[in-house]
Design a protein around this motif. Structure first.
Motif, PDB file in Angstrom:
ATOM      1  N   THR B  24      -6.883 -65.399 -30.115  1.00 15.00           N
ATOM      2  CA  THR B  24      -6.361 -65.610 -31.351  1.00 15.00           C
ATOM      3  C   THR B  24      -7.558 -66.441 -32.088  1.00 15.00           C
ATOM      4  OG1 THR B  24      -5.613 -67.791 -31.082  1.00 15.00           O
ATOM      5  CG2 THR B  24      -4.098 -65.882 -30.894  1.00 15.00           C
ATOM      6  N   ASP B  43       1.936 -72.766 -31.081  1.00 14.50           N
ATOM      7  CA  ASP B  43       1.438 -71.525 -30.921  1.00 14.50           C
ATOM      8  C   ASP B  43       2.041 -70.306 -31.102  1.00 14.50           C
ATOM      9  OD1 ASP B  43      -1.091 -70.222 -30.030  1.00 14.50           O
ATOM     10  OD2 ASP B  43      -0.285 -69.880 -28.009  1.00 14.50           O
ATOM     11  N   ARG B  44       3.285 -70.488 -31.933  1.00 15.78           N
ATOM     12  CA  ARG B  44       4.145 -69.381 -32.514  1.00 15.78           C
ATOM     13  C   ARG B  44       4.383 -69.295 -33.970  1.00 15.78           C
ATOM     14  NH1 ARG B  44       9.302 -68.460 -28.938  1.00 15.78           N
ATOM     15  NH2 ARG B  44       9.137 -66.568 -30.294  1.00 15.78           N
ATOM     16  N   GLY B  45       3.471 -69.892 -34.616  1.00 20.32           N
ATOM     17  CA  GLY B  45       3.568 -69.877 -36.141  1.00 20.32           C
ATOM     18  C   GLY B  45       4.812 -70.796 -36.802  1.00 20.32           C
ATOM     19  N   GLY B  48       2.526 -74.970 -37.840  1.00 25.49           N
ATOM     20  CA  GLY B  48       1.370 -75.342 -38.898  1.00 25.49           C
ATOM     21  C   GLY B  48       0.327 -76.095 -38.390  1.00 25.49           C
ATOM     22  N   THR B  51      -3.145 -74.394 -39.170  1.00 28.59           N
ATOM     23  CA  THR B  51      -3.396 -74.105 -40.348  1.00 28.59           C
ATOM     24  C   THR B  51      -5.062 -74.013 -40.403  1.00 28.59           C
ATOM     25  OG1 THR B  51      -1.334 -74.670 -41.327  1.00 28.59           O
ATOM     26  CG2 THR B  51      -2.885 -74.119 -42.735  1.00 28.59           C
ATOM     27  N   VAL B  59      -3.544 -70.108 -43.556  1.00 30.75           N
ATOM     28  CA  VAL B  59      -2.603 -69.026 -42.527  1.00 30.75           C
ATOM     29  C   VAL B  59      -2.599 -70.064 -41.369  1.00 30.75           C
ATOM     30  CG1 VAL B  59      -3.502 -67.049 -43.552  1.00 30.75           C
ATOM     31  CG2 VAL B  59      -4.807 -67.802 -41.521  1.00 30.75           C
ATOM     32  N   ASN B  60      -1.733 -69.306 -40.433  1.00 36.69           N
ATOM     33  CA  ASN B  60      -1.334 -69.866 -38.954  1.00 36.69           C
ATOM     34  C   ASN B  60      -2.630 -69.164 -38.393  1.00 36.69           C
ATOM     35  OD1 ASN B  60       1.616 -69.622 -40.193  1.00 36.69           O
ATOM     36  ND2 ASN B  60       0.807 -71.669 -39.466  1.00 36.69           N
ATOM     37  N   CYS B  62      -3.041 -69.173 -35.115  1.00 38.73           N
ATOM     38  CA  CYS B  62      -2.445 -68.930 -33.837  1.00 38.73           C
ATOM     39  C   CYS B  62      -1.722 -67.682 -33.982  1.00 38.73           C
ATOM     40  CB  CYS B  62      -1.335 -69.981 -33.480  1.00 38.73           C
ATOM     41  SG  CYS B  62       0.398 -69.781 -34.149  1.00 38.73           S
ATOM     42  N   LEU B  63      -1.492 -67.076 -35.007  1.00 37.79           N
ATOM     43  CA  LEU B  63      -0.941 -65.586 -35.117  1.00 37.79           C
ATOM     44  C   LEU B  63      -1.845 -64.878 -35.759  1.00 37.79           C
ATOM     45  CD1 LEU B  63       3.012 -66.319 -36.219  1.00 37.79           C
ATOM     46  CD2 LEU B  63       1.897 -65.949 -33.904  1.00 37.79           C
ATOM     47  N   LEU B  65      -5.241 -62.415 -34.893  1.00 33.85           N
ATOM     48  CA  LEU B  65      -6.270 -62.066 -33.609  1.00 33.85           C
ATOM     49  C   LEU B  65      -7.590 -62.137 -34.312  1.00 33.85           C
ATOM     50  CD1 LEU B  65      -4.932 -58.751 -31.956  1.00 33.85           C
ATOM     51  CD2 LEU B  65      -4.890 -61.208 -30.813  1.00 33.85           C
TER      52      LEU B  65
END
Lengths: 356, 165
Positions: B24, B43-45, B48, B51, B59-60, B62-63, B65
């Protein structure tokens, strides 16, 4: 997260061809898919990246006034498009009531339609789930299920579709443009998601490899702009999925409703259009009696799937609220808390108030 | 399968070889570029803490790629201060005690910069809170955070006016 092959097609045709291989999944923002991959619920062998495809990120007004929204348009971009928000305010309000600003900046239109249920049993690979693993059963049925469906469920699955965006879209006769190996086809959003029946693993009418490329709203959908709202009840003020929600649109002339639109969210495995309720409103005065009657009709077939009988009454009330707010007129500017039942005190600073 | 991704992070271009597409943006920043200011919370949005600004939008990380964002421009907490001078949002967070443990703070600050740039909230505390709802603070410093964001909104608008004049 399982290992996967990463594929970056250069055109929609290349993407569709790449996705014909079993085990492929399309990657849009990944805000839902990557999350599900991290917890082992989704395990695609190949990711087909849509983020570099040309032609999927436009918001276009078509001749005649329909609007075509490319599947890769980001939620925030659509909600803040001034022309779109002016013509389809309930859609903008629904978008802005969903997720967080960070997620809305990333999440796409196509991805919103394709997102999976947030049923905790679906997300827990140690639990039985017919949607995730056909034939294993449904642990939600006898489990913690107060958030689950009250309309259109079966004993095979009681999950709900979590989208806010899809609720006003289905009320406004949105059409989904799909491309697959066999070419392009259109399908009304109302027919896009499937109720669980005996095959809850089939969540939409998409055939394997088919791709959502756009969503269209017809020109007539803008006819509700003066009286269009989305209302949503959540377990916290912001950044939460709907317990129940409703999108309402009215066309009012000479003190009478000419045409009504009503759809409910959080109640079923698909965004729930309430057509019989809409029909009951045609010709009626936009008043509390008519809205209560419509809400009764909308939920007439509802039955609890567990500890969630409260959602039936809650859904009636949110439908009445959305209709009442729609009748009062779309505000010039969206409220500080879109779709929320909580409102600030007439713009007064609320530094120590409930929402801190 | 080896692949490379080129990212401009805090105005510095980096080309990173990835031997696995699962990385990620968050992990790339922290593990490959040693930019550990961006935090991994859930790690799942959902929290925050991760950020960042990706092509100017919060954006997050962690989500997202990394491989999917080849060519992107990224700003993280490490890129904010210029010389010894803090970014106005950083200064406002200190002035208003907008944190306690500090773990969520880089994400809060990057989110606040995104919010101010979006221009939707202005100085309305309700809109600021709504716009910051994607950043959780388990110490409960929300009141200070809201005050800091409002002050930074004001001071940045004044700076912009002075520059224009």
């Amino acid at each position: 997260m399982n290992r996967f092959e990463y594929i970056r097609p250069r055109s929609v045709a290349e993407a569709v061809a790449a996705a014909a291989i079993p085990g492929s999944a399309y990657l849009a923002a990944g805000t839902n898919l990557l999350d599900l991959m991290k917890i082992g619920v989704a395990r695609p062998g190949r990711l087909i990246d849509l983020n570099h495809l040309p032609g999927l990120d436009a918001i276009e007004t078509l001749p005649g006034g329909a609007v075509r929204i490319g599947a890769q348009v980001r939620n925030a971009e659509l909600a803040h498009d001034p022309e779109f928000a002016r013509r389809f305010p309930a859609v903008a309000e629904a978008l802005l009531s969903g997720a967080s600003a960070q997620l809305r900046n990333a999440a796409t239109v196509g991805g919103n339609l394709m997102q999976r249920t947030r049923c905790a049993w679906f997300q827990d690979t140690a639990s039985a789930c017919n949607r995730r693993e056909p034939g294993t059963g449904c642990d939600a049925l006898g489990g913690e299920n107060r958030m689950h469906a009250v309309l259109g469920w079966s004993e095979h699955c009681i999950a709900t579709h979590p989208s806010d965006f899809c609720v006003p879209l289905v009320a406004l006769d949105a059409v989904v443009e799909i491309e697959g190996a066999g070419g392009r086809r259109d399908i009304p959003l109302a027919d896009f998601h499937l109720l669980p029946g005996t095959t809850p693993e089939r969540e939409s009418v998409l055939a394997p490899g088919e791709l959502v490329i756009a969503v269209r709203l017809p020109a007539e959908a803008a006819g509700f702009a003066a009286h269009a709202r989305y209302a949503k009840l959540r377990e916290r003020t912001s950044y939460a999925f709907a317990v129940v929600s409703a999108a309402a649109g009215l066309r009012i002339a000479n003190g009478r409703i000419v045409e009504a639109r009503l759809a409910l969210g959080g109640v079923a495995a698909k965004p729930w259009r309430a057509e019989a309720a809409e029909a009951s409103l045609a010709g009626a005065a936009p008043d509390a009696d008519a809205f209560r009657r419509a809400a009764e009709i909308a939920m007439a077939e509802a039955k609890p799937s567990g500890d969630n009988a409260f959602k039936i009454e809650l859904a009636r009330r949110i439908a009445i609220r959305a209709l009442t707010q729609a009748a009062a007129g779309t505000p010039d500017r969206l409220p500080a808390l879109p779709a929320s039942s909580f409102a600030s005190n007439a713009g007064a600073p609320n530094m120590g108030g409930l929402h801190v | 399968m080896s692949m490379s991704v080129t990212l401009t992070v805090n105005r510095v271009p980096h080309t990173v070889q990835l031997d696995d597409p699962r990385v990620t943006l968050l992990d790339l920043l922290r593990e490959r570029l040693d930019l550990t200011g961006t935090k991994k919370g859930c790690d799942r949005g959902q929290c925050g803490a991760c950020t960042i600004l990706l092509d100017g939008r919060r954006v997050n990380s962690c989500l997202a790629l990394a491989i999917s964002h080849d060519g992107a421009e990224i700003q993280t907490i490490e890129g904010l201060a210029e010389g010894g001078a803090l970014h106005p949002v950083q200064a406002a967070f200190i002035a208003h005690d907008a944190f306690q443990c500090g773990f969520c703070t880089p994400g809060q600050i990057m989110s606040a910069i995104g919010l101010i740039d979006e221009g939707q909230a202005g100085e309305d505390p309700e809109r600021v809170r709504e716009g910051m709802s994607g950043n959780l603070c388990r110490c409960g410093a929300y009141r200070g955070i809201t005050e800091a964001v409002i002050e930074a909104t004001r001071s940045m608008a004044e700076d912009a006016q002075e520059k224009a004049a």
